[in-house]
Motif scaffolding. Sequence first.
Motif, PDB file in Angstrom:
ATOM      1  N   ARG A  71      28.352 -52.144 -25.817  1.00  0.00           N
ATOM      2  CA  ARG A  71      29.117 -50.920 -26.029  1.00  0.00           C
ATOM      3  C   ARG A  71      29.348 -50.709 -27.512  1.00  0.00           C
ATOM      4  N   ASP A  72      29.516 -49.435 -27.846  1.00  0.00           N
ATOM      5  CA  ASP A  72      29.862 -49.034 -29.205  1.00  0.00           C
ATOM      6  C   ASP A  72      31.101 -48.163 -29.077  1.00  0.00           C
ATOM      7  N   ASN A  73      32.247 -48.737 -29.332  1.00  0.00           N
ATOM      8  CA  ASN A  73      33.490 -47.989 -29.154  1.00  0.00           C
ATOM      9  C   ASN A  73      33.625 -46.834 -30.132  1.00  0.00           C
ATOM     10  N   ALA A  74      33.015 -46.949 -31.298  1.00  0.00           N
ATOM     11  CA  ALA A  74      33.063 -45.853 -32.273  1.00  0.00           C
ATOM     12  C   ALA A  74      32.307 -44.627 -31.758  1.00  0.00           C
ATOM     13  N   LYS A  75      31.314 -44.869 -30.912  1.00  0.00           N
ATOM     14  CA  LYS A  75      30.528 -43.774 -30.339  1.00  0.00           C
ATOM     15  C   LYS A  75      30.915 -43.471 -28.899  1.00  0.00           C
ATOM     16  N   SER A  76      31.889 -44.214 -28.382  1.00  0.00           N
ATOM     17  CA  SER A  76      32.320 -44.033 -26.987  1.00  0.00           C
ATOM     18  C   SER A  76      31.134 -44.093 -26.024  1.00  0.00           C
ATOM     19  N   THR A  77      30.307 -45.082 -26.237  1.00  0.00           N
ATOM     20  CA  THR A  77      29.076 -45.191 -25.468  1.00  0.00           C
ATOM     21  C   THR A  77      28.871 -46.628 -25.007  1.00  0.00           C
ATOM     22  N   VAL A  78      28.419 -46.753 -23.771  1.00  0.00           N
ATOM     23  CA  VAL A  78      28.033 -48.047 -23.235  1.00  0.00           C
ATOM     24  C   VAL A  78      26.546 -47.993 -22.923  1.00  0.00           C
ATOM     25  N   TYR A  79      25.882 -49.131 -23.078  1.00  0.00           N
ATOM     26  CA  TYR A  79      24.446 -49.199 -22.903  1.00  0.00           C
ATOM     27  C   TYR A  79      24.084 -50.247 -21.850  1.00  0.00           C
ATOM     28  N   LEU A  80      22.940 -50.019 -21.239  1.00  0.00           N
ATOM     29  CA  LEU A  80      22.354 -51.028 -20.364  1.00  0.00           C
ATOM     30  C   LEU A  80      20.906 -51.214 -20.802  1.00  0.00           C
ATOM     31  N   GLN A  81      20.651 -52.322 -21.470  1.00  0.00           N
ATOM     32  CA  GLN A  81      19.291 -52.652 -21.883  1.00  0.00           C
ATOM     33  C   GLN A  81      18.646 -53.445 -20.755  1.00  0.00           C
ATOM     34  N   MET A  82      17.559 -52.935 -20.259  1.00  0.00           N
ATOM     35  CA  MET A  82      16.859 -53.575 -19.147  1.00  0.00           C
ATOM     36  C   MET A  82      15.479 -54.017 -19.615  1.00  0.00           C
ATOM     37  N   ASN A  83      15.202 -55.283 -19.474  1.00  0.00           N
ATOM     38  CA  ASN A  83      13.908 -55.846 -19.853  1.00  0.00           C
ATOM     39  C   ASN A  83      13.230 -56.451 -18.633  1.00  0.00           C
ATOM     40  N   SER A  84      11.942 -56.658 -18.769  1.00  0.00           N
ATOM     41  CA  SER A  84      11.165 -57.278 -17.680  1.00  0.00           C
ATOM     42  C   SER A  84      11.440 -56.593 -16.348  1.00  0.00           C
ATOM     43  N   LEU A  85      11.352 -55.297 -16.358  1.00  0.00           N
ATOM     44  CA  LEU A  85      11.692 -54.531 -15.156  1.00  0.00           C
ATOM     45  C   LEU A  85      10.723 -54.802 -14.022  1.00  0.00           C
ATOM     46  N   LYS A  86      11.259 -54.749 -12.810  1.00  0.00           N
ATOM     47  CA  LYS A  86      10.496 -54.994 -11.599  1.00  0.00           C
ATOM     48  C   LYS A  86      10.567 -53.759 -10.703  1.00  0.00           C
ATOM     49  N   PRO A  87       9.600 -53.578  -9.837  1.00  0.00           N
ATOM     50  CA  PRO A  87       9.678 -52.430  -8.911  1.00  0.00           C
ATOM     51  C   PRO A  87      10.973 -52.407  -8.104  1.00  0.00           C
ATOM     52  N   GLU A  88      11.521 -53.560  -7.802  1.00  0.00           N
ATOM     53  CA  GLU A  88      12.768 -53.601  -7.027  1.00  0.00           C
ATOM     54  C   GLU A  88      13.982 -53.168  -7.836  1.00  0.00           C
ATOM     55  N   ASP A  89      13.803 -52.948  -9.133  1.00  0.00           N
ATOM     56  CA  ASP A  89      14.882 -52.386  -9.952  1.00  0.00           C
ATOM     57  C   ASP A  89      14.959 -50.865  -9.819  1.00  0.00           C
ATOM     58  N   THR A  90      14.009 -50.271  -9.128  1.00  0.00           N
ATOM     59  CA  THR A  90      14.011 -48.829  -8.921  1.00  0.00           C
ATOM     60  C   THR A  90      15.272 -48.406  -8.185  1.00  0.00           C
ATOM     61  N   ALA A  91      16.014 -47.491  -8.787  1.00  0.00           N
ATOM     62  CA  ALA A  91      17.291 -47.057  -8.221  1.00  0.00           C
ATOM     63  C   ALA A  91      17.871 -45.953  -9.097  1.00  0.00           C
ATOM     64  N   VAL A  92      18.920 -45.339  -8.587  1.00  0.00           N
ATOM     65  CA  VAL A  92      19.755 -44.482  -9.425  1.00  0.00           C
ATOM     66  C   VAL A  92      20.828 -45.382 -10.028  1.00  0.00           C
ATOM     67  N   TYR A  93      20.951 -45.318 -11.338  1.00  0.00           N
ATOM     68  CA  TYR A  93      21.896 -46.167 -12.054  1.00  0.00           C
ATOM     69  C   TYR A  93      23.112 -45.331 -12.449  1.00  0.00           C
ATOM     70  N   TYR A  94      24.284 -45.899 -12.196  1.00  0.00           N
ATOM     71  CA  TYR A  94      25.541 -45.231 -12.471  1.00  0.00           C
ATOM     72  C   TYR A  94      26.371 -46.049 -13.459  1.00  0.00           C
ATOM     73  N   CYS A  95      26.949 -45.385 -14.429  1.00  0.00           N
ATOM     74  CA  CYS A  95      27.941 -46.063 -15.242  1.00  0.00           C
ATOM     75  C   CYS A  95      29.319 -45.814 -14.635  1.00  0.00           C
ATOM     76  N   ALA A  96      30.229 -46.706 -14.917  1.00  0.00           N
ATOM     77  CA  ALA A  96      31.551 -46.644 -14.321  1.00  0.00           C
ATOM     78  C   ALA A  96      32.578 -47.194 -15.285  1.00  0.00           C
ATOM     79  N   ALA A  97      33.817 -46.796 -15.079  1.00  0.00           N
ATOM     80  CA  ALA A  97      34.905 -47.231 -15.954  1.00  0.00           C
ATOM     81  C   ALA A  97      36.085 -47.695 -15.125  1.00  0.00           C
ATOM     82  N   ARG A  98      36.748 -48.721 -15.615  1.00  0.00           N
ATOM     83  CA  ARG A  98      37.964 -49.211 -14.980  1.00  0.00           C
ATOM     84  C   ARG A  98      39.017 -49.444 -16.039  1.00  0.00           C
ATOM     85  N   THR A  99      40.237 -49.093 -15.732  1.00  0.00           N
ATOM     86  CA  THR A  99      41.331 -49.343 -16.671  1.00  0.00           C
ATOM     87  C   THR A  99      41.707 -50.822 -16.673  1.00  0.00           C
TER      88      THR A  99
END
Length: 122
Positions: A71-99
């Motif tokens: 995450r980069d709090n200065a940019k209010s952005t969270v990232y998900l770096q995905m490497n070595s992807l597999k066909p089973e990683d196919t999906a809709v990806y959602y970001c989420a927040a919790r207090t």
Amino acid sequence: VQLQASGGGLVQAGGPLRLSCAASGRTFSSFGMGWFRQAPGKEREFVGSISYTGTSSYYASSAKGRFTVSRDNAKSTVYLQMNSLKPEDTAVYYCAARTLYPTGSWYGADYWGQGTQVTVSS
């Protein structure tokens, strides 16, 4: 807080992809941030999370060693770096927040982004 995920697309197996999630509306650093995914015909599942300042993270076993949440709090952005992807990683990806940032897997969230499609071809 409003969350806007982006960066999804079509990638070949073994390749990398980075998702981004931009937050707006409230102080970003007051939220623990997480990523979930939902494959066709399956329930939404937890992928990984990161604490308020990024000092702690946690991953599902399917993501550990291949995915990194940052995450980069200065940019209010969270990232998900995905490497070595597999066909089973196919999906809709959602970001989420919790207090309240829990240790371990998440089973829900206070706020959700709209999702971004990731398709991994074999």
